[in-house]
Write a protein that holds these residues in place. Structure first.
Motif, PDB file in Angstrom:
ATOM      1  N   MET A   1       0.819  -1.205   0.000  1.00 31.06           N
ATOM      2  CA  MET A   1       0.000   0.000   0.000  1.00 31.06           C
ATOM      3  C   MET A   1       0.854   1.256   0.000  1.00 31.06           C
ATOM      4  SD  MET A   1      -2.971  -0.835   2.682  1.00 31.06           S
ATOM      5  CE  MET A   1      -2.009  -2.100   3.473  1.00 31.06           C
ATOM      6  N   ASN A   2       2.016   1.157   0.658  1.00 25.63           N
ATOM      7  CA  ASN A   2       2.795   2.365   0.851  1.00 25.63           C
ATOM      8  C   ASN A   2       3.235   2.998  -0.466  1.00 25.63           C
ATOM      9  OD1 ASN A   2       2.569   2.169   3.532  1.00 25.63           O
ATOM     10  ND2 ASN A   2       4.452   0.999   3.828  1.00 25.63           N
ATOM     11  N   ASP A   3       3.553   2.103  -1.447  1.00 28.63           N
ATOM     12  CA  ASP A   3       4.080   2.675  -2.689  1.00 28.63           C
ATOM     13  C   ASP A   3       2.995   3.395  -3.498  1.00 28.63           C
ATOM     14  OD1 ASP A   3       4.206  -0.449  -4.551  1.00 28.63           O
ATOM     15  OD2 ASP A   3       2.798   0.368  -3.096  1.00 28.63           O
ATOM     16  N   ALA A   4       1.718   3.214  -3.086  1.00 29.72           N
ATOM     17  CA  ALA A   4       0.669   3.952  -3.780  1.00 29.72           C
ATOM     18  C   ALA A   4       0.830   5.451  -3.568  1.00 29.72           C
ATOM     19  CB  ALA A   4      -0.705   3.515  -3.290  1.00 29.72           C
ATOM     20  N   SER A   5       1.527   5.796  -2.490  1.00 35.45           N
ATOM     21  CA  SER A   5       1.661   7.213  -2.172  1.00 35.45           C
ATOM     22  C   SER A   5       2.719   7.891  -3.029  1.00 35.45           C
ATOM     23  CB  SER A   5       2.013   7.375  -0.696  1.00 35.45           C
ATOM     24  OG  SER A   5       3.267   6.767  -0.464  1.00 35.45           O
ATOM     25  N   ALA A   6       3.282   7.142  -4.006  1.00 30.66           N
ATOM     26  CA  ALA A   6       4.301   7.745  -4.861  1.00 30.66           C
ATOM     27  C   ALA A   6       3.754   8.957  -5.610  1.00 30.66           C
ATOM     28  CB  ALA A   6       4.826   6.714  -5.844  1.00 30.66           C
ATOM     29  N   ALA A   7       2.437   8.934  -5.918  1.00 29.91           N
ATOM     30  CA  ALA A   7       1.847  10.108  -6.560  1.00 29.91           C
ATOM     31  C   ALA A   7       1.948  11.283  -5.596  1.00 29.91           C
ATOM     32  CB  ALA A   7       0.387   9.833  -6.903  1.00 29.91           C
ATOM     33  N   PRO A   8       2.414  12.453  -6.062  1.00 28.78           N
ATOM     34  CA  PRO A   8       2.673  13.552  -5.126  1.00 28.78           C
ATOM     35  C   PRO A   8       1.379  14.056  -4.498  1.00 28.78           C
ATOM     36  CG  PRO A   8       2.877  14.276  -7.406  1.00 28.78           C
ATOM     37  CD  PRO A   8       2.692  12.794  -7.452  1.00 28.78           C
ATOM     38  N   GLY A   9       1.440  14.316  -3.187  1.00 33.74           N
ATOM     39  CA  GLY A   9       0.326  14.946  -2.499  1.00 33.74           C
ATOM     40  C   GLY A   9      -0.912  14.078  -2.370  1.00 33.74           C
ATOM     41  N   SER A  10      -0.792  12.747  -2.463  1.00 34.59           N
ATOM     42  CA  SER A  10      -1.994  11.926  -2.339  1.00 34.59           C
ATOM     43  C   SER A  10      -2.384  11.792  -0.879  1.00 34.59           C
ATOM     44  CB  SER A  10      -1.781  10.551  -2.948  1.00 34.59           C
ATOM     45  OG  SER A  10      -1.406   9.635  -1.945  1.00 34.59           O
ATOM     46  N   PHE A  11      -3.623  11.341  -0.637  1.00 37.17           N
ATOM     47  CA  PHE A  11      -4.095  11.233   0.747  1.00 37.17           C
ATOM     48  C   PHE A  11      -3.401  10.106   1.493  1.00 37.17           C
ATOM     49  CE2 PHE A  11      -6.849   7.494   1.025  1.00 37.17           C
ATOM     50  CZ  PHE A  11      -6.998   7.165  -0.310  1.00 37.17           C
ATOM     51  N   TRP A  12      -2.577   9.306   0.802  1.00 38.37           N
ATOM     52  CA  TRP A  12      -1.835   8.240   1.466  1.00 38.37           C
ATOM     53  C   TRP A  12      -0.597   8.782   2.170  1.00 38.37           C
ATOM     54  CZ3 TRP A  12      -3.568   3.293   1.694  1.00 38.37           C
ATOM     55  CH2 TRP A  12      -4.571   2.912   0.792  1.00 38.37           C
ATOM     56  N   ASP A  13      -0.205  10.035   1.926  1.00 37.11           N
ATOM     57  CA  ASP A  13       1.128  10.499   2.308  1.00 37.11           C
ATOM     58  C   ASP A  13       1.416  10.441   3.799  1.00 37.11           C
ATOM     59  OD1 ASP A  13       1.892  10.792  -0.214  1.00 37.11           O
ATOM     60  OD2 ASP A  13       1.784  12.982  -0.291  1.00 37.11           O
ATOM     61  N   ALA A  14       0.471  10.885   4.630  1.00 36.32           N
ATOM     62  CA  ALA A  14       0.749  10.898   6.073  1.00 36.32           C
ATOM     63  C   ALA A  14       1.011   9.475   6.548  1.00 36.32           C
ATOM     64  CB  ALA A  14      -0.430  11.494   6.821  1.00 36.32           C
ATOM     65  N   ARG A  15       1.997   9.310   7.432  1.00 37.39           N
ATOM     66  CA  ARG A  15       2.389   7.971   7.867  1.00 37.39           C
ATOM     67  C   ARG A  15       2.054   7.763   9.337  1.00 37.39           C
ATOM     68  NH1 ARG A  15       5.776   5.586   3.920  1.00 37.39           N
ATOM     69  NH2 ARG A  15       4.987   6.529   2.037  1.00 37.39           N
ATOM     70  N   GLY A  16       2.080   6.512   9.755  1.00 37.06           N
ATOM     71  CA  GLY A  16       1.933   6.184  11.170  1.00 37.06           C
ATOM     72  C   GLY A  16       0.508   5.785  11.520  1.00 37.06           C
ATOM     73  N   LEU A  17       0.403   4.954  12.552  1.00 39.63           N
ATOM     74  CA  LEU A  17      -0.898   4.425  12.967  1.00 39.63           C
ATOM     75  C   LEU A  17      -1.845   5.546  13.388  1.00 39.63           C
ATOM     76  CD1 LEU A  17      -2.306   1.714  13.324  1.00 39.63           C
ATOM     77  CD2 LEU A  17      -1.568   1.735  15.713  1.00 39.63           C
ATOM     78  N   ALA A  18      -1.310   6.528  14.148  1.00 38.79           N
ATOM     79  CA  ALA A  18      -2.169   7.595  14.659  1.00 38.79           C
ATOM     80  C   ALA A  18      -2.756   8.408  13.515  1.00 38.79           C
ATOM     81  CB  ALA A  18      -1.374   8.501  15.599  1.00 38.79           C
ATOM     82  N   SER A  19      -1.988   8.569  12.425  1.00 39.68           N
ATOM     83  CA  SER A  19      -2.498   9.362  11.307  1.00 39.68           C
ATOM     84  C   SER A  19      -3.696   8.654  10.671  1.00 39.68           C
ATOM     85  CB  SER A  19      -1.408   9.581  10.271  1.00 39.68           C
ATOM     86  OG  SER A  19      -1.216   8.428   9.487  1.00 39.68           O
ATOM     87  N   TRP A  20      -3.852   7.363  10.912  1.00 39.87           N
ATOM     88  CA  TRP A  20      -5.039   6.651  10.430  1.00 39.87           C
ATOM     89  C   TRP A  20      -6.135   6.625  11.475  1.00 39.87           C
ATOM     90  CZ3 TRP A  20      -6.304   5.054   5.672  1.00 39.87           C
ATOM     91  CH2 TRP A  20      -5.294   5.075   4.716  1.00 39.87           C
ATOM     92  N   LEU A  21      -5.787   6.260  12.728  1.00 36.17           N
ATOM     93  CA  LEU A  21      -6.825   6.064  13.744  1.00 36.17           C
ATOM     94  C   LEU A  21      -7.516   7.364  14.125  1.00 36.17           C
ATOM     95  CD1 LEU A  21      -5.283   3.402  16.129  1.00 36.17           C
ATOM     96  CD2 LEU A  21      -6.932   3.105  14.293  1.00 36.17           C
ATOM     97  N   PHE A  22      -6.824   8.495  13.984  1.00 40.89           N
ATOM     98  CA  PHE A  22      -7.427   9.768  14.378  1.00 40.89           C
ATOM     99  C   PHE A  22      -7.639  10.672  13.171  1.00 40.89           C
ATOM    100  CE2 PHE A  22      -5.075   8.120  18.018  1.00 40.89           C
ATOM    101  CZ  PHE A  22      -6.146   7.932  18.869  1.00 40.89           C
ATOM    102  N   THR A  23      -7.728  10.073  11.997  1.00 35.85           N
ATOM    103  CA  THR A  23      -7.902  10.865  10.792  1.00 35.85           C
ATOM    104  C   THR A  23      -9.313  11.428  10.729  1.00 35.85           C
ATOM    105  OG1 THR A  23      -7.771  10.832   8.412  1.00 35.85           O
ATOM    106  CG2 THR A  23      -8.626   8.857   9.454  1.00 35.85           C
TER     107      THR A  23
END
Lengths: 199, 536
Positions: free
Chosen positions: B1-23
């Motif tokens: 999944m991580n390499d999907a964020s290769a597109a610049p500025g995609s919503f995948w960019d932020a990393r870490g568990l907290a960036s998902w659980l508290f998004t």
């Protein structure tokens, strides 16, 4: 596009929709009450004689007064009278507490007389009276939980006002909290005649 | 999944568990729902598979009767409350709805996060009900009194879980209604709304209006068990039939929470792959609302043999037939859209066609059940089990899979293997017919549902059904592996791989965090394909 973070109309619409779900939640119980009352008309009449209308009436006055206070709090905040708004909100919370205290005395008196679900005393009465008291505790109990939640929501509104995040320019949280409180009041206004007076 | 964020500025960019659980990003919240739903789906499928395996032969095969009761209850509770109800609205609704509206997010992003948290808490509570107390619930997912009031198994915790999940569902519906009313881009009138958005709108109203009744019914079961209330106990003036009314006043509309969003997905997919404006846009939009409305008036068709007056039975039978009309309107509109279309047989369309076939199989047998006379014969038999699995798995399930294949390239920026996807759809349709068609025959022959054991004459059909379940699992495995590989390492796609005309396809794949850098101004309908080109 409307700014989602300061969309007054959207916030009000959301709150009204939520209040609608609350009415439906109680609606299920009102349906149960209506059906049970139609089936056990005489027993409901007998059971309702055992409630104390004076206490119920006192609580009705308390809640209506509190509703009036919170409406004044919203008006005060809109006029920029922050301290007055906070004081009126605290007054609302205090009256909510008074309501619960009266309710406590009322319930404990019933418990002393053995009038609670599953009691030996009720088992000796006709089945309709047990149904009446089951609904009495379910409906006033659920309403009591809503009073507690309302106290929490109003307390949170008070804290937001104190920390300057609910102000003359952005008062929608207090207004929504007041709407919620009016609903809690309104439900009681239906519960009171249903349980204390109709019988 | 991580390499999907290769597109610049995609919503995948932020990393870490907290960036998902508290998004509070609707796309991420939608994906959180999707992963949970798919995870529980696999659990639910495994339980169903074990139940089916037990039934391959009369007598004990792999488990005892109490385990069997718990297994089908868990299968039902997990599938209904954790998978099917949140499946499309909470996952794809969250991901896609704001994009379809040209909005930055839903109306209440924090409330949206809270809804997901409630879902997670409800799911954990439901799981806790399995492993604590005196054994997992054994009542069936309907929690009928008096059994649910007296059984010693862990019913109270399971019902509390359902209450919390219902709250989550209410808040999602509330959020969507306000979003659709308040956050449409300039020019996006109600008649330019995508049909998926219309379906979500109708669904949201049902979530909002029906779920509170389930909430109060659940609370009453808990009160009955914990406080010994007696509201459903005839000895104390109560009435168990009232429980069934209250339960189905929610749970029948709830089946439209399950199917309407899937219909919305299909309505969006078919015109894209027929390269043709959808036939009868307003009829489809209106039929969603009509289903939501009429579907709320038919609850007592679950109770034809429970002891209602004959008049009530006839009224509810008639109302049940009325719901079939808007459903059939949709099917006719989809078929008419395909007629003389320029058809591109891509995987989402194959799944959509599978949906139409399986849903029709389920819908027509729904009429058999809605007719009071026929229902007396097949009530609580395998005919009913076959009917709702055709509608819910064949309908909602295929709708969810169609949505996965349609929007996966948008969300991940990559494409799966289309040939494998098509084969998995075909295997699934064959498998579902193998699994559920024998149930119709079993039901007509008198085999009751829920039973642990059966007479020898039913053996052949049970065997056929169990073999069908293996074909379904093979199709699911093929599909999930293919989607997983496509998501990880499939070829990259541009903004609009299908040549669709709704707003999400104007954004890069995957979309950026804040959706639209410039607020779009909408001047065309969602199915107006003039000048729209696929990127290949």
């Amino acid at each position: 596009m409307t700014d989602a973070h300061r969309d007054y109309e959207g916030a009000k619409l959301g709150m009204w929709l939520f209040l609608f779900t609350e009415i439906l939640l109680f609606g299920g119980l009102f349906v149960l009450f209506a059906v049970s009352m139609a089936r056990h008309h005489d027993a409901f009449h007998m059971a309702s004689q055992q409630l104390d209308p004076a206490m119920g009436a006192a609580n009705t006055v308390v809640l209506i007064t509190s509703s009036w206070l919170v409406a004044m709090a919203v008006a005060a905040l809109k006029l920029g009278q922050d301290a007055r708004a906070r004081a009126l909100t605290l007054g609302t919370i205090a009256l909510a507490g008074v309501f619960l205290v009266i309710k406590y005395f009322e319930w404990s008196a019933k418990f002393r007389h053995g009038l609670y679900p599953g009691s030996a005393e009720l088992a000796a009465h006709p089945p309709g009276e047990a149904a009446y008291f089951a609904l009495y505790y379910a409906m006033t109990g659920l309403h009591g939980i809503h009073v507690l939640v309302g106290m929490g929501v109003l307390g949170f509104a008070w804290w937001l006002m104190r920390t300057g995040r609910c102000t003359q320019g952005d008062f929608v949280f207090l207004e929504n909290a007041a709407l919620y409180w009016h609903l809690v009041d309104l439900i009681w206004i239906y519960l009171f005649p249903l349980f204390y007076l109709v019988g | 999944m991580n390499d999907a964020s290769a597109a610049p500025g995609s919503f995948w960019d932020a990393r870490g568990l907290a960036s998902w659980l508290f998004t509070i990003d609707h796309k991420r919240i939608g994906l959180l729902y999707l992963w949970c739903v798919l995870g529980f789906f696999i659990v639910g499928v495994s339980l169903g598979l074990l139940v089916r395996l037990e039934l391959i032969a009369p007598g004990r095969t792999i488990m005892g009767p109490q385990t069997y009761n718990a297994m089908f209850t868990l299968h039902g509770v997990i599938m209904i409350f954790l998978v099917v109800i949140p499946s499309i609205p909470a996952s794809f609704g969250n991901i896609i709805l704001p994009l379809h509206l040209g909005a930055e997010d839903v109306a209440f992003p924090r409330l949206n996060m809270f809804s997901w948290w409630l879902y997670a808490i409800g799911a954990v509570t439901a799981l806790a009900a399995l492993f604590t107390g005196d054994g997992p619930p054994d009542t069936g997912w309907t929690f009928y009194v008096p059994f649910s009031a007296v059984t010693t198994t862990n019913v109270s915790v399971a019902v509390a879980a359902v209450f919390v999940l219902g709250f989550s569902s209410i808040l999602t519906g509330l959020n969507f209604i306000v979003t659709i009313h308040r956050l449409r881009a300039p020019g996006l009138t109600w008649t330019h709304l995508s049909l998926f958005a219309w379906a979500l709108y109708a669904t949201a109203w049902i979530q909002l209006l029906a779920t509170p009744i389930l909430g109060i019914t659940g609370l009453l079961i808990i009160a009955e068990r914990v406080l010994d209330m007696g509201v459903f106990d005839p000895a104390r003036g109560g009435d168990p039939i009232l429980y069934q009314h209250l339960f189905w006043i929610y749970s029948h509309p709830a089946v439209y929470i399950m199917i309407l969003p899937a219909m919305g997905v299909i309505s969006d997919i078919i015109p894209v792959f027929a390269r043709k404006a959808i036939f009868g846009y307003k009829t489809i939009a209106f039929s969603s609302l009509a289903i939501a409305f009429a579907g709320s008036l038919v609850w007592a068709h679950h109770m034809f043999v429970s002891g209602m007056s004959d008049t009530a039975v006839m009224v509810f039978s008639l109302l049940t037939f009325v719901v079939a009309i808007p459903s059939a309107v949709k099917v006719f509109n989809w078929v008419s859209t395909l007629y003389k279309g320029s058809i591109h047989m891509e995987p989402p369309l194959v799944f959509a066609l599978g949906f139409i076939f399986l849903f029709t199989m389920g819908g027509i047998t729904g009429l058999v059940l809605g007719a009071a006379g026929a229902d007396m014969h097949v009530h609580d038999t395998y005919f009913v089990v076959g009917h709702f699995h055709y509608v819910i798995f064949g309908g909602t399930g295929m709708g969810l899979f169609a949505a996965l294949h349609y929007w996966l390239p948008k969300v991940h920026g990559r494409m799966y293997n289309k040939r494998v996807a098509t084969w998995s759809a075909i295997i699934l349709v064959v498998g579902m017919n193998g699994l559920y068609f024998p149930m119709y025959l079993l039901g007509l022959a008198g085999m009751p549902r829920r039973y642990y054991d059966y007479l020898p004459q039913y053996t052949a059909l049970h065997e056929a059904s169990t073999v069908g379940s293996w074909v379904v699992v093979a199709g699911l495995a093929l599909m999930f592996v293919n989607l997983w590989r496509g998501m990880r390492s499939g070829p990259r796609v541009g903004p609009n791989p299908w040549g669709a005309a709704t707003l999400e396809w104007t954004l890069p794949s995957p979309p950026p965090t804040h959706n639209f850098p410039v607020e779009p101004v909408v001047e065309r309908g969602p199915y107006d394909f003039r000048g729209v080109r696929a990127d290949d």
